[in-house]
Write a protein that holds these residues in place. Structure first.
Motif, mmCIF file in Angstrom:
data_model
loop_
_atom_site.group_PDB
_atom_site.id
_atom_site.type_symbol
_atom_site.label_atom_id
_atom_site.label_comp_id
_atom_site.label_asym_id
_atom_site.label_seq_id
_atom_site.Cartn_x
_atom_site.Cartn_y
_atom_site.Cartn_z
ATOM 1 N N GLN A 54 30.683 1.913 -21.575
ATOM 2 C CA GLN A 54 31.570 0.759 -21.764
ATOM 3 C C GLN A 54 32.849 0.508 -21.074
ATOM 4 N N GLN A 200 21.980 -13.412 -11.146
ATOM 5 C CA GLN A 200 22.030 -14.404 -12.060
ATOM 6 C C GLN A 200 21.440 -15.875 -11.268
ATOM 7 N N HIS A 208 27.924 -20.553 -12.730
ATOM 8 C CA HIS A 208 28.796 -19.642 -13.598
ATOM 9 C C HIS A 208 27.943 -18.412 -13.738
ATOM 10 N N SER A 210 28.088 -14.943 -15.991
ATOM 11 C CA SER A 210 28.285 -14.815 -17.391
ATOM 12 C C SER A 210 27.828 -13.273 -17.858
ATOM 13 N N GLY A 211 27.939 -12.997 -18.743
ATOM 14 C CA GLY A 211 27.336 -11.908 -19.538
ATOM 15 C C GLY A 211 27.885 -10.474 -19.021
ATOM 16 N N SER A 212 27.116 -9.453 -18.647
ATOM 17 C CA SER A 212 27.590 -8.286 -18.438
ATOM 18 C C SER A 212 27.983 -8.304 -16.986
ATOM 19 N N TRP A 213 27.787 -9.029 -16.161
ATOM 20 C CA TRP A 213 28.160 -9.222 -14.792
ATOM 21 C C TRP A 213 29.573 -9.787 -14.737
ATOM 22 N N LYS A 214 29.819 -10.792 -15.726
ATOM 23 C CA LYS A 214 31.294 -11.185 -15.668
ATOM 24 C C LYS A 214 32.166 -10.013 -16.111
ATOM 25 N N TRP A 215 31.540 -9.348 -16.975
ATOM 26 C CA TRP A 215 32.525 -8.243 -17.568
ATOM 27 C C TRP A 215 32.614 -7.222 -16.320
#
Length: 752
Positions: A54, A200, A208, A210-215
């Motif tokens: 993480q 995505q 947009h 989003s999710g883990s890819w944005k993180w």
């Protein structure tokens, strides 16, 4: 020194210093293919570890980064022309991010800038050598990262410098690629960003991440020290590749662009970022042009963002219009004349597109495309109907613009209704002129009247909506003025020709002339056709009145000409001397009494009907429109022509009525036995009633026959008028004998 040549002056500012624990490094080769393969393999090895742990590992390593406040820098220039000697410039300590700078004068490509980083205790943390040749391709101001060689081998560091060059970079020859540093980080970030988009299914409807890819992208950029401006600009570049004029796309573009523009205004963008921004601005401006030039044709559900069909006119602003205005205001100073001019040109282009789509239906009726297509009445009527529809549709377009403007989406300096209406009005005026020239209206028929009404209503609507008039715009009266004057003149000539062509002799049984009845019916029909014109432009009433008056005068002339032979005995055409000579020759002879022909009755009945009925009907129609007529000087000239016709008809009627009376009186004087004056002169007071009756018998018989003749020929009112006139003439003879016997008076009363 004379042997030294000044090549360039450079001002250096220390922006940032970053020192973090050692991390795996990528080797940079001359082959981008090998670089991508190396970065890809490294990425695959590291991504699983990052996802498993993480954010723990990255957070801990980031926390070990030393704060920039504890660093100071010294800069020195080592000239290639002086061997290993350094410029004897006193050292200047620069704090990162404070805006402090130091000036150097470069002499050649071999010059080196020596950077030394110290902590607050003046302990050397690391060093860097910057080859002047490494930025020989740069112009003016730019910002880059350079690696720091630290004393602590367990850490790595880099320094961000802002260099401001004062002379062209061409003096150094060809450019060289910068090896290592930020270039590698941005390339790897771009690869990760592309992977995220593929994963995505990035497209125009799914913009947009989003999710883990944005993180992952957030953590990656933070770990490698990428600026927020670069991240947003790179993301914006990919959006521009699939951008459509939709609300979602424009709102995301505005969200990404706004902080970048602020950074540009604060002069914190690197040269690379500024270059990307310039490219994005060009593409965004293209997108904005599409939005504004199609603001009535935007469709959120369409793949392209634009409606494929030319549907009904929408009076509600498209959802994409508001974010488009926000973006435009970010990129331009909306208070400047230049920005306002750009936006106006976009909106005028939109109006031009809409106008062109409406006019396609009428292209075939223009003079250049006509080719004698308008040959029958139905085709002409259909063409005028399409032009009427065009006027209505253009009016609806402007009305929709007013409603969109009232939603207060556009800047207050942009008056959408006036901007659009100026183009709509001028283009519609051109089209109407061309159409009327190709298919000129011959009369104010129904289809012509409908187009005239639609044009006048368009002009009236613009005025009621407080739209400013423009040069070359629709002025309905100017468009139709020449045609209206031609219509009135053609009507006059047509009716005059009908009067001249009328040469028929009507049967004696006719109580009035059918010719007059027909011509007045045509006059009324012609006048009624001009109702649509006069109701809108009463000033044409004067021309119409004059034309109708000319026709009525010609009707009277034609009527007199038609009954010329009948009217001849009533005219004083025989000289008085000759008349008396003839009377002497025929005094002793029996002369047949004058009998009024039926044609004379038809003539007089017709004149009386013209005076009392037909002319009044025409005058009443024109008077009903006179209330619309306003003269600037406060006087109204309408009615003079109609009054002159009334006077003319009264004179004619009175003239011929008196002529008939005189003719009957003259008939009674033509014979000695019926001459009332002689009877009265020869009558004696001593004569009895029987003698008087005997003397009056011939006169009574002649007058009785004449009265019966008049009663059968003339209408009741004309008959009474003639009898009254005849009685008045007999009375004039009667009053000459004051002592007229009662018997004679009674006989005269009996005659009447």
């Amino acid at each position: 020194m004379k042997t030294r040549k000044l090549v360039k002056r450079i001002e250096i500012e220390v922006r940032k210093i970053r020192v973090v624990p050692q991390r795996p490094k990528l080797r940079v080769t001359s082959s981008f293919r090998n670089l991508y393969m190396q970065a890809g393999s490294e990425y695959v090895r590291q991504i699983s570890k990052i996802l498993k742990s993480q954010v723990t590992m990255l957070t801990s390593t980031s926390s070990t980064s030393l704060p920039e406040e504890m660093f100071t820098c010294t800069l020195e220039l080592k000239s290639s022309l002086k061997g290993q000697q350094r410029d004897s410039i006193s050292l200047q300590y620069l704090k990162p991010g404070t805006g402090e700078s130091q000036l150097f004068y470069l002499e050649g490509q071999g010059d080196v800038i020596l950077v030394e980083v110290q902590d607050n205790n003046r302990v050397v943390i690391g060093r860097a050598e910057i080859q002047v040749s490494s930025f020989s391709d740069a112009h003016e101001e730019f910002t880059r990262w350079w690696p720091l060689y630290l004393e602590d081998q367990e850490c790595v560091g880099k320094i961000q410098l802002c260099l401001n060059l004062s002379m062209p970079a061409d003096n150094y020859g060809s450019a060289k690629m910068l090896q290592g540093g930020l270039a590698v980080d941005t390339i790897i970030y771009d690869m990760v960003l592309e992977a995220a988009m593929r994963a995505q299914n990035f497209n125009s409807k799914m913009l947009h991440i989003s999710g883990s890819w944005k993180w992952l992208l957030d953590e990656f950029s933070d770990y490698y020290g990428l600026s927020d401006a670069y991240r947003k600009l790179r993301y914006l570049c990919y959006i521009m590749n699939v951008a459509t004029p939709t609300k979602d796309c424009l709102e995301l573009t505005y969200e990404l662009l706004l902080p970048v523009i602020k950074a540009r205004d604060d002069r914190t963008l690197t040269r690379q970022e500024r270059s990307i921004l310039l490219d994005c601005e060009d593409r965004i401006n293209v997108l904005l042009a599409i939005v504004f030039e199609n603001y009535k044709s935007l469709d959120e559900h369409s793949i392209t963002g634009l409606s494929e069909l030319f549907g009904p006119i929408s009076d509600c602003a498209a959802p994409a219009l508001a974010p488009a205005v926000q973006i435009f205001s970010v990129l331009h100073d909306i208070l400047s004349n230049e920005a306002q001019s750009i936006l106006r040109s976009y909106l005028q282009a939109a109006a031009a597109k809409r106008c062109r789509r409406h006019m396609i239906e009428t292209d075939e009726f223009m003079s250049s495309n006509n080719d004698n297509l308008l040959t029958d009445d139905m085709t002409i009527s259909a063409a005028y109907l399409k032009m009427k529809t065009l006027c209505i549709n253009i009016s609806l377009e402007i009305q929709a613009d007013i409603k969109i403007h009232d939603q207060n989406i556009l800047p207050s300096s942009i008056d959408l209704p006036n901007i659009a209406a100026s183009l709509y009005s001028t283009e519609l005026c051109k089209r109407l002129k061309g159409f009327l020239s190709a298919s000129p209206p011959s009369r104010p028929l129904q289809h012509v009247a409908e187009l005239l009404i639609a044009t006048a209503n368009f002009e009236r609507d613009l005025d009621s909506w407080q739209v400013r008039p423009v040069h070359g715009g629709v002025l309905s009266r100017e468009l139709f003025h020449d045609y209206i004057m031609v219509w009135i003149e053609d009507t006059r000539l047509h009716l005059l020709d009908y009067c001249k062509a009328e040469k028929l002799s009507y049967p004696a049984a006719s109580t009035t002339s059918p010719f007059v009845e027909q011509i007045y019916e045509q006059i009324r029909e012609s006048i009624n056709e001009y109702g649509v014109v006069i109701n809108r432009w009463p000033q044409y009433l004067m021309s119409l009145e004059s034309a109708i008056a000319d026709v009525e005068r010609e009707v009277m002339k034609a009527l007199e000409k038609q009954y010329m032979e009948t009217l001849m005995p009533l005219r004083d055409g025989i000289p008085k001397i000759l008349e008396k000579h003839v009377q002497r020759l025929t005094r002793r002879q029996s002369v047949a009494p004058y009998v009024v022909p039926n044609q004379l009755g038809t003539f007089m009945n017709t004149v009386k009907r013209m005076l009392d009925v037909l002319h009044c009907r025409v005058e009443d129609i024109l008077k009903s429109w006179a209330s619309y007529l306003t003269i600037a000087n406060g006087t109204t000239l309408f009615g003079e022509q109609m009054n002159s016709i009334t006077v003319m008809l009264r004179k004619k009627y009175k003239k011929y009525l008196q002529a008939i009376v005189e003719k009957i009186v003259s008939e009674t004087q033509a014979n000695r036995t019926t001459r009332l004056k002689r009877i009265l002169e020869e009558t004696k007071e001593t004569e009895g009633e029987s003698e008087m009756r005997e003397r009056m018998q011939a006169l009574r018989a002649q007058l009785s026959d004449s009265i019966h003749n008049l009663h059968g020929v003339f209408s009741c009112r004309i008959f009474v008028a003639i009898c009254r006139g005849f009685w008045d003439r007999l009375g004039q003879v009667n009053t000459r004998r004051k002592n007229l016997s009662k018997c004679c008076h009674d006989n005269l009363c009996l005659l009447y």
